[in-house]
Design an enzyme around this catalytic site. Structure first.
Site, PDB file in Angstrom:
ATOM      1  N   CYS A  67     -22.405  -1.580 -22.761  1.00 42.14           N
ATOM      2  CA  CYS A  67     -21.479  -1.789 -24.314  1.00 42.14           C
ATOM      3  C   CYS A  67     -20.052  -1.894 -24.368  1.00 42.14           C
ATOM      4  O   CYS A  67     -19.364  -1.948 -25.601  1.00 42.14           O
ATOM      5  CB  CYS A  67     -22.026  -1.053 -25.234  1.00 42.14           C
ATOM      6  SG  CYS A  67     -23.456  -1.937 -25.776  1.00 42.14           S
ATOM      7  N   THR A  68     -19.782  -0.585 -23.109  1.00 41.87           N
ATOM      8  CA  THR A  68     -18.753   0.340 -23.232  1.00 41.87           C
ATOM      9  C   THR A  68     -17.446  -1.017 -22.831  1.00 41.87           C
ATOM     10  O   THR A  68     -15.634  -1.121 -23.807  1.00 41.87           O
ATOM     11  CB  THR A  68     -18.296   1.513 -22.346  1.00 41.87           C
ATOM     12  OG1 THR A  68     -19.244   2.623 -22.662  1.00 41.87           O
ATOM     13  CG2 THR A  68     -16.601   2.183 -22.402  1.00 41.87           C
ATOM     14  N   ASN A 114     -24.838   0.571 -27.763  1.00 41.28           N
ATOM     15  CA  ASN A 114     -24.992   1.090 -27.020  1.00 41.28           C
ATOM     16  C   ASN A 114     -25.762   0.455 -25.718  1.00 41.28           C
ATOM     17  O   ASN A 114     -26.583  -0.723 -26.005  1.00 41.28           O
ATOM     18  CB  ASN A 114     -25.556   2.537 -27.139  1.00 41.28           C
ATOM     19  CG  ASN A 114     -26.420   2.262 -27.894  1.00 41.28           C
ATOM     20  OD1 ASN A 114     -27.629   2.298 -27.531  1.00 41.28           O
ATOM     21  ND2 ASN A 114     -27.023   2.918 -29.275  1.00 41.28           N
ATOM     22  N   ASP A 115     -26.062   1.176 -24.926  1.00 41.93           N
ATOM     23  CA  ASP A 115     -26.764   0.688 -24.120  1.00 41.93           C
ATOM     24  C   ASP A 115     -28.547   0.167 -23.661  1.00 41.93           C
ATOM     25  O   ASP A 115     -29.010  -0.231 -23.245  1.00 41.93           O
ATOM     26  CB  ASP A 115     -26.050   0.976 -22.989  1.00 41.93           C
ATOM     27  CG  ASP A 115     -25.142   0.900 -21.625  1.00 41.93           C
ATOM     28  OD1 ASP A 115     -24.314  -0.321 -22.403  1.00 41.93           O
ATOM     29  OD2 ASP A 115     -24.717   0.982 -20.674  1.00 41.93           O
ATOM     30  N   ARG A 156       1.892  -0.859   8.053  1.00 36.72           N
ATOM     31  CA  ARG A 156       0.906   0.354   8.797  1.00 36.72           C
ATOM     32  C   ARG A 156      -0.075   0.273   9.835  1.00 36.72           C
ATOM     33  O   ARG A 156      -0.392   1.850  10.309  1.00 36.72           O
ATOM     34  CB  ARG A 156       0.068   1.403   7.656  1.00 36.72           C
ATOM     35  CG  ARG A 156      -1.390   0.674   6.992  1.00 36.72           C
ATOM     36  CD  ARG A 156      -1.707   0.616   5.517  1.00 36.72           C
ATOM     37  NE  ARG A 156      -3.475   0.262   5.073  1.00 36.72           N
ATOM     38  CZ  ARG A 156      -2.504  -1.012   4.888  1.00 36.72           C
ATOM     39  NH1 ARG A 156      -1.802  -1.779   4.908  1.00 36.72           N
ATOM     40  NH2 ARG A 156      -3.561  -1.767   4.229  1.00 36.72           N
ATOM     41  N   ARG A 174       0.900  -1.345   0.152  1.00 37.48           N
ATOM     42  CA  ARG A 174      -0.045  -0.319  -0.129  1.00 37.48           C
ATOM     43  C   ARG A 174       1.061   1.328  -0.178  1.00 37.48           C
ATOM     44  O   ARG A 174       0.460   1.779  -0.229  1.00 37.48           O
ATOM     45  CB  ARG A 174      -1.080  -0.344   1.069  1.00 37.48           C
ATOM     46  CG  ARG A 174      -1.363  -1.275   1.319  1.00 37.48           C
ATOM     47  CD  ARG A 174      -2.755  -1.271   0.159  1.00 37.48           C
ATOM     48  NE  ARG A 174      -3.360  -2.652   0.262  1.00 37.48           N
ATOM     49  CZ  ARG A 174      -3.446  -3.573   0.201  1.00 37.48           C
ATOM     50  NH1 ARG A 174      -2.107  -4.139  -0.646  1.00 37.48           N
ATOM     51  NH2 ARG A 174      -4.409  -4.676  -0.348  1.00 37.48           N
TER      52      ARG A 174
END
Length: 1017
Positions: A586-587, A760-761, A469, A17
């Protein structure tokens, strides 16, 4: 005390991290550094703890003094048995347990010129002005980075001198700016247009380079060049006249360049800043002078001693400001007196705050990472003292008692210490901030007295990556519950603190544990969570039970702390920052344009191949009819994958390799070829605009190549995960795998095997509505052929480098990126994005915990003025530090009634022997009775309320609507009968009240009425 070295070998799992904060190069410089911390009281041990956790190379603890009672108020590695022992020697074994990578030793001699030359960074935490000037001069002369850190009561100072021509390799924490390229013109200058609709964040003079450009390839991997900003979307990038025409794709990336800064010689008198900082500067100088004259500090709350310090401060020469101008601002005598009367004190929250900031500056000095402090920082929290109008503290009440709390009693008095001990607080989360807060509670003595106590809950167990940490944990605590390991650690710091541990998540499912009786017994709640959703739930409970809430969070070197006081401040609230990024389906499936898209696609692939189908098949074996309850094509896509992939379960390792090779072909060749059949590379829309433009990158199918590591990486990871899912043995032999792959022929391309493609969506959602029971029946038929053995779902775990999870994600994402011409990401960046890792470093955690501790003082003391409280925000990389007064809660109004979100309407329980109200009786009561209203600033008329209720809800259940026909309104039912009839639920055992929401006639659209608390008994 050797020379600076560079370590190439870093424990990446331990520092995982922190590496996201500092980077590999800075971490290597830290591992080769040698530092000295002089003074091992509370401030010194805070700095040393943070440096050890950060993994510096060598650390020397310097302190010639023995432990005294005053030290125990904040020095968490010292105890009563150490009184009289050398502080450094007593602290060393505890610090050594924090990190075996760090070489720690002690030194109790004088800080001579020869000694100082053996270090890269030196900090003085408990020193006279004479020593600061002498050591600072020697350090400056020999190029040793020098700091002074000092805390006195509720105030502190920090000074940095990093010498002449100090190199800052990377001044900021932000990732290099990056934008997709839409177009680059040929010209002088060439004009670059970015792809993103929101534009870019570049500035004039930024240096950039380019990658992935098609056409104008001369720009790819060129030497960094400066740019000039034209507007939000375009940049001038130099002469491109003779370059090839730009075709498509590409990324412009910022190149960070190092800076050189010089610091004045040692501790000059000049000081830039606010009037308060100048006053504190004089107060510290006067304190040094007072100590030199009297041999002691001013006595706690001794007005005579405080007046002497004011006179000394008034006698000092004016400070020198900017442009060598003298600062003749009047001295704030009240501030100096308060400083003097509390300067003997030694407080854990202030030391935690300055210990984190000083340690971060030391890390900057050794690594050249981030912008150093320039050069002074002053801070005070004198608003923690009793508010005006309260009886002043006396020297007798604050005199030492030879106890571990003497350093705190010197500031707040013995009565306040007893009050701290009686407090009952709930800490939610025992991670990095939770560990620091538990340490603070132990030092304060919170819940360490009769009737007091701290309850802590955390459902997680200790992992290796926590150790750099979360400082209460040691290697022997691995795999143990965090809450239990942390409680054991703080009991060793203060054996009188009472800590009750839980391993339950705080949420609706555990309200039988953390219910009415539990919350009613609390004085306050401290939230140390890393989820906005979880914080909002805790806040909701605090508002319900009228409990103050302290909240904090960190991300890298940024941190925040806030306090929420019933009826006084606004409650905790988040707006857009708690919403996770959701990418269009769709992307991800067909039109990715960033590495974030391909990584999310790879995560979806992992879930859809190795977890969800296995879980669903296992469920099908137990509940064959569960498919009827499934909805949506995405879920059915996973099931179809299961039905296709698992119809013929693998019998051996080779079968798994064959499956992985086939899936490689499907993902990176066939599906892309299928996409291009739907949308050819030269397709244009009805307006003549190319389909593959803007954020849509035209992909190219990949051809499998056994000689390419990324291709083999994917097969190796996918085949092993497939084998694990089917409870078969896998293999890590890459050479054997390559030989096997060479014998396999490429799977044939079958168009019908691919799902329909949507542009497209919206098209996707329209198609979603067409799924019917026939699809479920097809899947049922396929699953009915399953041989009947259960599978082993793979639960994604990012931190195990041996489980092939991240191997699969990285390979799948980068292959997908190659399809679309997106620059790939290395394993570290992929892990951060796909694993949603929050960068973390111990210094920020310490600062934030200190700020929370200061607000806790005010809560316990019972401050009633809004102006006494502070929200805080820090950014240690810059460095930036801001505090402000919280906002008061918003007031809402209905007719003549006013209230805030902290208020509630209360209907008392029926008297003994009296029947419970019916719904009709409740509505009548609300319209005509004087209601009990818990409030701070609610204004209402003297006559009874007039609340004509039109709607009554319990959670999401609508119990009553005035618009319903009268025979459906159930007016004659008792309220609890109505609740049972509508919800099917009975009140829980021990539940004291039902909480309803109401709506009234003629209310404004944004009106939210106070919750209606209907008491059951």
């Amino acid at each position: 005390m050797g020379d600076l070295k560079t370590y190439s070998d870093i424990n990446r799992q331990l520092y995982s991290r922190q590496l996201y904060v500092l980077g590999t190069d800075a971490m290597r410089r830290l591992r080769g550094s040698s530092m000295l911390v002089s003074g091992m009281k509370g401030l010194g041990v805070e700095i040393a703890k943070n440096l050890v956790l950060a993994g510096v190379g060598q650390l020397t603890l310097h302190d010639p003094s023995p432990t005294c009672w005053m030290d125990l108020a904040s020095q968490f590695f010292l105890s009563e048995k150490d009184v009289g022992r050398n502080r450094a020697e007593a602290s060393l074994p505890h610090l050594a347990q924090l990190n075996s990578d760090v070489c720690i030793n002690t030194y109790d001699g004088p800080l001579t010129e020869t000694v100082l030359q053996g270090f890269q960074v030196v900090v003085l935490t408990d020193s006279t002005l004479e020593e600061q000037l002498e050591v600072g001069s020697l350090c400056h002369q020999h190029g040793v980075r020098f700091l002074v850190a000092s805390t006195r009561g509720l105030a502190g100072q920090l000074f940095c001198d990093f010498g002449e021509k100090f190199t800052i390799h990377d001044p900021s924490e932000a990732e290099p700016l990056e934008n997709g390229i839409q177009h680059v013109s040929q010209g002088s200058p060439g004009i670059l247009t970015v792809l993103e609709e929101n534009g870019h964040h570049f500035q004039d003079g930024d240096w950039v380079t380019f990658s992935g450009i098609e056409g104008m390839t001369e720009l790819n991997d060129c030497d960094p060049l400066p740019i000039r900003v034209r507007d939000k979307w375009t940049l001038e990038i130099g002469n491109t006249m003779d370059f090839s025409p730009y075709l498509r794709s590409g990324v412009i990336t910022e190149v960070k360049r190092s800076q050189i800064r010089s610091y004045p010689r040692i501790m000059a008198a000049g000081l830039q800043g606010t009037q308060r900082a100048c006053c504190l500067h004089k107060a510290f100088l006067a304190l040094h002078k007072y100590q030199a004259q009297t041999g002691r500090f001013p006595r706690p709350w001794h007005l005579g001693d405080a007046n002497e310090l004011v006179i000394l401060a008034q006698s000092l020469e004016p400070l020198q400001g900017e442009d060598n101008k003298m600062l003749n601002e009047p001295l704030n005598e009240v501030l100096v007196k308060q400083f003097a009367m509390t300067s003997t004190g030694d407080l854990s929250p202030i030391n935690s705050l300055f210990g984190g900031m000083a340690a971060q500056e030391m890390l900057k000095a050794a690594s050249g990472k981030f912008m150093p402090l320039d050069q002074w920082l002053y801070f005070d929290a004198l608003e923690c003292l009793p508010e005006d109008g309260k009886p002043p503290l006396t020297p007798e009440a604050c005199a030492p008692r030879d106890c571990r709390y003497d350093g705190q009693i010197a500031v707040f008095g013995d009565d306040f210490q007893k009050k701290l001990g009686k407090q009952r607080y709930f800490l939610v989360g025992a991670g990095a901030i939770g560990c620091e807060l538990l340490k603070t509670f132990a030092m304060l003595g919170l819940g360490a007295g009769q009737g007091g106590g701290v309850t802590v809950t955390d459902m997680d167990t200790v992992e290796l990556s926590n150790l750099s940490r979360q400082f209460l944990f040691r290697s022997q605590d691995l795999n143990k519950p965090k809450s239990e390991a942390a409680a054991l650690a703080v009991r060793s710091m203060n054996p009188t603190i009472s800590v009750t541990t839980h391993t339950n998540e705080l949420g609706p499912d555990t309200e039988h544990i953390f219910g009415d009786n539990f919350f009613s017994s609390l004085d306050g709640v401290v939230c140390a969570l890393d989820s906005f959703q979880a914080r909002k739930y805790v806040s909701k409970r605090c508002v319900h039970y009228m409990k103050p809430m302290l909240e904090s969070g960190t991300q890298g070197t940024q941190g925040s702390a806030a306090i929420f006081v019933p009826s006084l401040t606004q409650p905790y609230n988040t707006l857009s920052e708690d919403a996770e990024t959701v990418y269009p389906v769709c992307t991800l499936r067909h039109f990715p344009s960033t590495i974030e898209h391909t990584l999310q696609w790879a995560r979806n692939e992992f879930e859809g191949l190795f977890r969800l189908p296995a879980e669903m098949i296992n469920r099908y074996l137990q509940e064959p009819d569960f498919l009827e309850r499934m909805e949506g094509p995405q879920t059915l896509d996973y099931l179809k994958t299961a039905s296709i992939s698992f119809l013929s379960p693998p019998q051996c390792w080779r079968d798994c390799v064959v499956w992985a090779r086939g899936h490689w072909q499907h993902c990176f060749h066939d599906s892309i070829a299928h996409l291009l059949q739907y949308f050819p590379h030269d397709k244009v829309n009805t307006e003549g605009v190319p389909f593959w433009s803007g954020t849509k990158r035209c992909p190219q199918p990949l051809e499998f190549d056994v000689s390419r590591d990324t291709h083999v990486d994917y097969i190796l990871a996918a085949a092993n995960l497939y084998a694990k899912t089917h409870k078969l043995l896998g293999s890590e032999d890459r050479d054997e795998l390559r030989v096997m792959l060479q014998t396999l022929s490429a799977p044939a391309f079958h168009l019908q095997a691919h799902a329909p493609i949507f542009a497209n969506d919206q098209e996707f959602e329209q198609a979603s509505a067409k799924w019917d029971s026939n699809h479920v029946e097809e899947l049922r038929s396929a699953l009915a052929k399953w041989p009947g053995t259960s599978l082993e779902p793979q639960l994604f775990e990012k931190d195990d480098d041996s489980n092939f999870h991240m191997d699969f994600i990285v390979a799948a994402s980068n292959l997908r990126a190659e399809n679309y011409g997106i620059p790939p990401a290395d394993r570290s960046k992929s892990k951060k994005i796909a694993g949603k890792i929050i960068p973390a470093i111990a210094t920020t955690t310490a600062v934030v915990a200190g700020l929370v501790g200061l607000e806790l003082y005010k809560m316990v003391m019972g401050h009633h003025c809004l102006s006494s409280y502070r929200h805080s925000q820090v950014h240690l990389a810059v460095p930036y530090f801001c505090r402000w007064i919280p906002k008061a809660p918003c007031i809402q109004q209905y007719r003549d009634m006013e209230w805030t979100c902290w208020d509630r309407l209360t209907v008392p329980a029926p008297a003994p022997g009296q029947p419970e109200l019916t719904l009709k009786g409740l509505l009548t009561y609300l319209q005509g009775a004087r209601l009990g209203l818990s409030r701070a600033c609610v204004h209402y008329p003297q006559e009874n309320y007039n609340l004509p209720v039109t709607m009554l809800l319990l959670d999401s259940y609508l119990l009553y609507s005035r618009n319903w026909p009268e025979d459906q309104q159930n007016l004659q039912l008792r309220v609890t009968e109505l609740v049972h009839q509508v919800t099917g639920k009975e009140p829980k055992v021990g539940q004291k009240e039902l909480v309803f929401e109401i709506g009234c006639e003629d209310e404004e659209e944004d009106t939210t009425f106070p919750p209606l608390h209907y008491c059951l008994y």
